[in-house]
Every structure is written in C-alpha cells, then in structure tokens.
Design a protein around this motif. Sequence first.
Motif, PDB file in Angstrom:
ATOM      1  N   PRO A  21       0.927  -1.225  -0.023  1.00 11.81           N
ATOM      2  CA  PRO A  21       0.151  -0.054  -0.058  1.00 11.81           C
ATOM      3  C   PRO A  21       0.762   1.352  -0.128  1.00 11.81           C
ATOM      4  CG  PRO A  21      -0.194  -0.903   2.251  1.00 11.81           C
ATOM      5  CD  PRO A  21       0.685  -1.956   1.202  1.00 11.81           C
ATOM      6  N   LEU A  22       2.255   1.348  -0.087  1.00  5.03           N
ATOM      7  CA  LEU A  22       2.825   2.281  -0.054  1.00  5.03           C
ATOM      8  C   LEU A  22       3.541   2.609  -1.223  1.00  5.03           C
ATOM      9  CD1 LEU A  22       5.324   1.494   2.956  1.00  5.03           C
ATOM     10  CD2 LEU A  22       3.126   2.953   3.029  1.00  5.03           C
ATOM     11  N   THR A  23       2.867   2.161  -2.336  1.00  9.71           N
ATOM     12  CA  THR A  23       3.427   2.398  -3.810  1.00  9.71           C
ATOM     13  C   THR A  23       2.588   3.669  -4.101  1.00  9.71           C
ATOM     14  OG1 THR A  23       1.791   1.155  -4.658  1.00  9.71           O
ATOM     15  CG2 THR A  23       3.964   0.244  -4.393  1.00  9.71           C
ATOM     16  N   LYS A  24       2.963   4.589  -5.091  1.00 16.32           N
ATOM     17  CA  LYS A  24       2.605   5.473  -5.592  1.00 16.32           C
ATOM     18  C   LYS A  24       1.129   5.447  -6.344  1.00 16.32           C
ATOM     19  CE  LYS A  24       5.711   8.119  -7.657  1.00 16.32           C
ATOM     20  NZ  LYS A  24       6.513   8.769  -8.666  1.00 16.32           N
ATOM     21  N   ARG A  25       0.898   4.277  -7.138  1.00 18.12           N
ATOM     22  CA  ARG A  25      -0.403   4.167  -7.794  1.00 18.12           C
ATOM     23  C   ARG A  25      -1.216   3.369  -7.050  1.00 18.12           C
ATOM     24  NH1 ARG A  25       3.805   4.343 -11.467  1.00 18.12           N
ATOM     25  NH2 ARG A  25       4.283   2.194 -11.215  1.00 18.12           N
ATOM     26  N   PHE A  26      -0.898   2.831  -5.611  1.00 14.80           N
ATOM     27  CA  PHE A  26      -1.825   2.057  -4.809  1.00 14.80           C
ATOM     28  C   PHE A  26      -3.417   2.535  -4.844  1.00 14.80           C
ATOM     29  CE2 PHE A  26      -3.799   1.109  -0.924  1.00 14.80           C
ATOM     30  CZ  PHE A  26      -4.107  -0.392  -1.044  1.00 14.80           C
TER      31      PHE A  26
END
Length: 78
Positions: free
Chosen positions: A46-51
Amino acid sequence: MNAATAFRARMAANLVARRGFSTTRAQLGSPYHYAEGPRTNIPFNPLTKRFFWRYWAFMVTGFGAPFGIAVWQTYKTR
C-alpha cells in the motif's frame, strides 16, 4: 451480587491467572513462518505511488462485475 456468583468470579480469575500462556519465537528459517510486522501479512504494497488508483479500480471492478453480468444476461438475445 450473591455469594455464589462472587465465588465463581474469584475462582475463574484465579484459574486464568494460573494458566501459563507462553509463545515461542518465530522460526524464520522455516518456509512456513514469515516476517511479522505492519503490512507484512497482505499480498500487496500500500505504500506505492499508484496504490490509490489500483485499489479503487479493483473495488469498482469487483462491485460492478455482478451488475454488469446481470445486465448483459438480461439484454442478450437467445
């Protein structure tokens, strides 16, 4: 509270206090134990940019698919 209820409550508390709950350290060398901690028990990051966009696309697809299928089944020709 009557005497019997008080006695039962006191005995239950003593019984729980005497139980020896213990845990063992996770065996990280085993293939059946995994790392512990926040966000390690979910199959996505959940820490990605596109989450945000992936999450809502998944939710809209999962919620909308049954309705879309129902509409398609209703209006298709035999």
